[in-house]
Design a protein around this motif. Structure first.
Motif, PDB file in Angstrom:
ATOM      1  N   ALA A  22      -5.572  10.884  17.968  1.00  0.00           N
ATOM      2  CA  ALA A  22      -5.154  12.201  18.456  1.00  0.00           C
ATOM      3  C   ALA A  22      -5.053  13.198  17.308  1.00  0.00           C
ATOM      4  CB  ALA A  22      -3.832  12.090  19.200  1.00  0.00           C
ATOM      5  N   LEU A  23      -4.498  12.744  16.179  1.00  0.00           N
ATOM      6  CA  LEU A  23      -4.394  13.628  15.012  1.00  0.00           C
ATOM      7  C   LEU A  23      -5.776  14.018  14.496  1.00  0.00           C
ATOM      8  CD1 LEU A  23      -1.459  11.980  13.001  1.00  0.00           C
ATOM      9  CD2 LEU A  23      -1.471  14.259  14.052  1.00  0.00           C
ATOM     10  N   ALA A  24      -6.689  13.046  14.419  1.00  0.00           N
ATOM     11  CA  ALA A  24      -8.031  13.328  13.903  1.00  0.00           C
ATOM     12  C   ALA A  24      -8.801  14.258  14.821  1.00  0.00           C
ATOM     13  CB  ALA A  24      -8.793  12.012  13.711  1.00  0.00           C
ATOM     14  N   LEU A  25      -8.589  14.118  16.130  1.00  0.00           N
ATOM     15  CA  LEU A  25      -9.316  14.920  17.110  1.00  0.00           C
ATOM     16  C   LEU A  25      -8.632  16.256  17.413  1.00  0.00           C
ATOM     17  CD1 LEU A  25     -10.110  12.031  19.618  1.00  0.00           C
ATOM     18  CD2 LEU A  25     -11.823  13.271  18.262  1.00  0.00           C
ATOM     19  N   HIS A  26      -7.389  16.411  16.910  1.00  0.00           N
ATOM     20  CA  HIS A  26      -6.589  17.598  17.230  1.00  0.00           C
ATOM     21  C   HIS A  26      -6.381  17.720  18.745  1.00  0.00           C
ATOM     22  CE1 HIS A  26      -7.089  18.753  13.047  1.00  0.00           C
ATOM     23  NE2 HIS A  26      -8.403  18.670  13.198  1.00  0.00           N
ATOM     24  N   VAL A  27      -6.025  16.582  19.346  1.00  0.00           N
ATOM     25  CA  VAL A  27      -5.790  16.509  20.788  1.00  0.00           C
ATOM     26  C   VAL A  27      -4.413  15.891  20.995  1.00  0.00           C
ATOM     27  CG1 VAL A  27      -6.544  15.439  22.955  1.00  0.00           C
ATOM     28  CG2 VAL A  27      -8.254  16.236  21.309  1.00  0.00           C
ATOM     29  N   ALA A  28      -3.699  16.380  21.988  1.00  0.00           N
ATOM     30  CA  ALA A  28      -2.390  15.798  22.305  1.00  0.00           C
ATOM     31  C   ALA A  28      -2.573  14.349  22.763  1.00  0.00           C
ATOM     32  CB  ALA A  28      -1.699  16.604  23.386  1.00  0.00           C
ATOM     33  N   GLN A  29      -1.671  13.488  22.332  1.00  0.00           N
ATOM     34  CA  GLN A  29      -1.822  12.070  22.663  1.00  0.00           C
ATOM     35  C   GLN A  29      -1.801  11.804  24.167  1.00  0.00           C
ATOM     36  OE1 GLN A  29       0.400   9.364  20.190  1.00  0.00           O
ATOM     37  NE2 GLN A  29       0.384   7.746  21.729  1.00  0.00           N
ATOM     38  N   PRO A  30      -0.958  12.460  24.965  1.00  0.00           N
ATOM     39  CA  PRO A  30      -1.005  12.219  26.418  1.00  0.00           C
ATOM     40  C   PRO A  30      -2.370  12.563  27.019  1.00  0.00           C
ATOM     41  CG  PRO A  30       1.045  13.271  25.806  1.00  0.00           C
ATOM     42  CD  PRO A  30       0.187  13.312  24.588  1.00  0.00           C
ATOM     43  N   ALA A  31      -2.997  13.650  26.524  1.00  0.00           N
ATOM     44  CA  ALA A  31      -4.320  14.024  27.030  1.00  0.00           C
ATOM     45  C   ALA A  31      -5.350  12.962  26.658  1.00  0.00           C
ATOM     46  CB  ALA A  31      -4.735  15.377  26.468  1.00  0.00           C
ATOM     47  N   LEU A  32      -5.220  12.412  25.461  1.00  0.00           N
ATOM     48  CA  LEU A  32      -6.147  11.365  25.018  1.00  0.00           C
ATOM     49  C   LEU A  32      -5.975  10.113  25.882  1.00  0.00           C
ATOM     50  CD1 LEU A  32      -8.244  10.891  22.753  1.00  0.00           C
ATOM     51  CD2 LEU A  32      -6.418   9.914  21.376  1.00  0.00           C
ATOM     52  N   THR A  33      -4.736   9.766  26.138  1.00  0.00           N
ATOM     53  CA  THR A  33      -4.446   8.601  26.982  1.00  0.00           C
ATOM     54  C   THR A  33      -5.020   8.791  28.386  1.00  0.00           C
ATOM     55  OG1 THR A  33      -2.413   8.179  25.739  1.00  0.00           O
ATOM     56  CG2 THR A  33      -2.612   7.150  27.918  1.00  0.00           C
ATOM     57  N   GLN A  34      -4.897  10.006  28.916  1.00  0.00           N
ATOM     58  CA  GLN A  34      -5.398  10.299  30.262  1.00  0.00           C
ATOM     59  C   GLN A  34      -6.921  10.159  30.312  1.00  0.00           C
ATOM     60  OE1 GLN A  34      -4.835  14.322  31.564  1.00  0.00           O
ATOM     61  NE2 GLN A  34      -5.033  13.812  33.733  1.00  0.00           N
ATOM     62  N   GLN A  35      -7.619  10.679  29.294  1.00  0.00           N
ATOM     63  CA  GLN A  35      -9.073  10.594  29.271  1.00  0.00           C
ATOM     64  C   GLN A  35      -9.538   9.145  29.153  1.00  0.00           C
ATOM     65  OE1 GLN A  35     -11.366  12.963  29.782  1.00  0.00           O
ATOM     66  NE2 GLN A  35      -9.710  14.435  30.171  1.00  0.00           N
ATOM     67  N   LEU A  36      -8.824   8.345  28.371  1.00  0.00           N
ATOM     68  CA  LEU A  36      -9.169   6.934  28.245  1.00  0.00           C
ATOM     69  C   LEU A  36      -8.985   6.229  29.579  1.00  0.00           C
ATOM     70  CD1 LEU A  36      -9.896   4.373  26.638  1.00  0.00           C
ATOM     71  CD2 LEU A  36      -7.476   4.211  25.990  1.00  0.00           C
ATOM     72  N   ARG A  37      -7.874   6.537  30.267  1.00  0.00           N
ATOM     73  CA  ARG A  37      -7.622   5.903  31.558  1.00  0.00           C
ATOM     74  C   ARG A  37      -8.702   6.295  32.571  1.00  0.00           C
ATOM     75  NH1 ARG A  37      -2.886   7.851  32.390  1.00  0.00           N
ATOM     76  NH2 ARG A  37      -1.832   6.188  31.233  1.00  0.00           N
ATOM     77  N   GLN A  38      -9.106   7.571  32.584  1.00  0.00           N
ATOM     78  CA  GLN A  38     -10.160   8.007  33.498  1.00  0.00           C
ATOM     79  C   GLN A  38     -11.485   7.304  33.200  1.00  0.00           C
ATOM     80  OE1 GLN A  38     -10.332  12.280  33.199  1.00  0.00           O
ATOM     81  NE2 GLN A  38      -8.404  12.594  34.318  1.00  0.00           N
ATOM     82  N   LEU A  39     -11.782   7.127  31.905  1.00  0.00           N
ATOM     83  CA  LEU A  39     -13.013   6.443  31.527  1.00  0.00           C
ATOM     84  C   LEU A  39     -13.000   4.999  32.004  1.00  0.00           C
ATOM     85  CD1 LEU A  39     -15.704   6.387  29.935  1.00  0.00           C
ATOM     86  CD2 LEU A  39     -14.378   5.838  27.889  1.00  0.00           C
TER      87      LEU A  39
END
Length: 311
Positions: A22-39
């Motif tokens: 999340a830090l490397a991508l400059h994305v909030a961790q909850p948003a990252l978790t959500q995208q992973l779950r959708q994938l």
């Protein structure tokens, strides 16, 4: 499935945790978790699992990671192909080199690329030839230096050099001491240290031996070039290899190389590209540069035992 989901997944695997990705991508961790779950929901399988060491790929995740890397690279290559010019090619080019070639070619190629094409980021990857075949097919590398074993019909190939295989041992070893050359029968009668069959050089040796009616009697198999060199220096045996992997030791005089005759052994080194994935302008430039660097090394005697293949 979206490209950003592939980027997020690759970043999580590369960084080993959601928080670092999340830090490397400059994305909030909850948003990252959500995208992973959708994938994972779309694929119908779990790709990652938590452990004490962080987020780790399971078997499905490892397979998907390879495909995601290849897709993202092809997208980046397509973007570069549109924006770069023939006069000043730029972008990233990945070239795969076998372990037994990189000692001769890697550094001269990096030096030449930096001098001639400063806007190209040349990434070299050193792998077993079998791994390079797969990476070239999947698009994870743009180009690969391979050996013509008659099985490269799936690739576009350009011959580079014919490389002689030599009998190599510690400088003071008793094997054929003082002889400029020895026969193949004499070579295989000594204790040999050779790479396994997954290395491009071993199948070539085995093929020539079969044609000559010879067999290997005593072999230590070592797949690491570094460990193989250590075994040679410890005088555990000799080897049959091209000079490229041991150039430093030959120049220092700690190892010696002798020609093999009756019959000689050589291999054809070729530059390969995918027939299905177009090369970018930068990759075309690197392809031309590889041929030129090989020719220069042979002309200068900096690649012992190698001769340029004309045409």
């Amino acid at each position: 499935m979206e490209l950003r989901q592939l980027r997020y997944f690759v970043a999580i695997v590369d960084h080993g945790s959601l928080s670092r990705a999340a830090l490397a991508l400059h994305v909030a961790q909850p948003a990252l978790t959500q995208q992973l779950r959708q994938l994972e929901d779309e694929l119908g399988v779990q790709l990652l699992h938590r452990s004490a060491q962080g987020m780790l790929s399971n078997d499905a995740g490892k397979i998907f990671y390879e495909h995601a890397q290849a897709i993202l690279k092809q997208v980046a290559d397509a973007r570069s192909a549109v924006v770069q010019s023939a006069e000043r090619p730029g972008g990233s080019v990945t070239l795969g080199l076998p372990h037994s070639i990189s000692g001769a070619l890697a550094l001269p190629l990096l030096t030449a690329s930096r001098a001639r094409y400063p806007e190209i980021t040349l990434q070299l990857t050193e792998e077993l030839t079998g791994n390079l075949n797969e990476q070239l097919r999947s698009g994870r590398v743009n180009l690969a230096v391979l050996f013509d074993d008659g099985q490269l019909g799936q690739f576009a190939t350009t011959p580079l050099v014919e490389e002689e295989l030599r009998f190599i041992c510690r400088a003071d070893a008793p094997y054929a001491l003082g002889q400029p050359a020895l026969t193949l029968q004499e070579a295989v009668a000594t204790p040999l240290i050779l790479p396994g069959l997954q290395h491009g050089v071993r199948p070539r040796i085995e093929s020539v031996l079969r044609s000559a009616g010879l067999v290997l009697s005593s072999v230590i198999e070592i797949n690491s070039i570094a460990i193989l060199k250590s075994a040679l220096l410890a005088d555990l045996g000799a080897t049959i290899l091209p000079s490229a992997p041991v150039l430093d030791e030959l120049q220092r005089g700690t190892l010696r190389a002798q020609a093999i005759c009756d019959p000689a052994i050589s291999r054809t080194v070729v530059l390969c590209a995918s027939k299905n994935i177009p090369l970018t302008t930068a990759a075309h430039a690197v392809s031309t540069l590889v041929r030129q660097v090989c020719a220069d090394l042979c002309a200068d005697g900096a690649w012992p035992g190698a001769a340029v293949i004309d045409g």
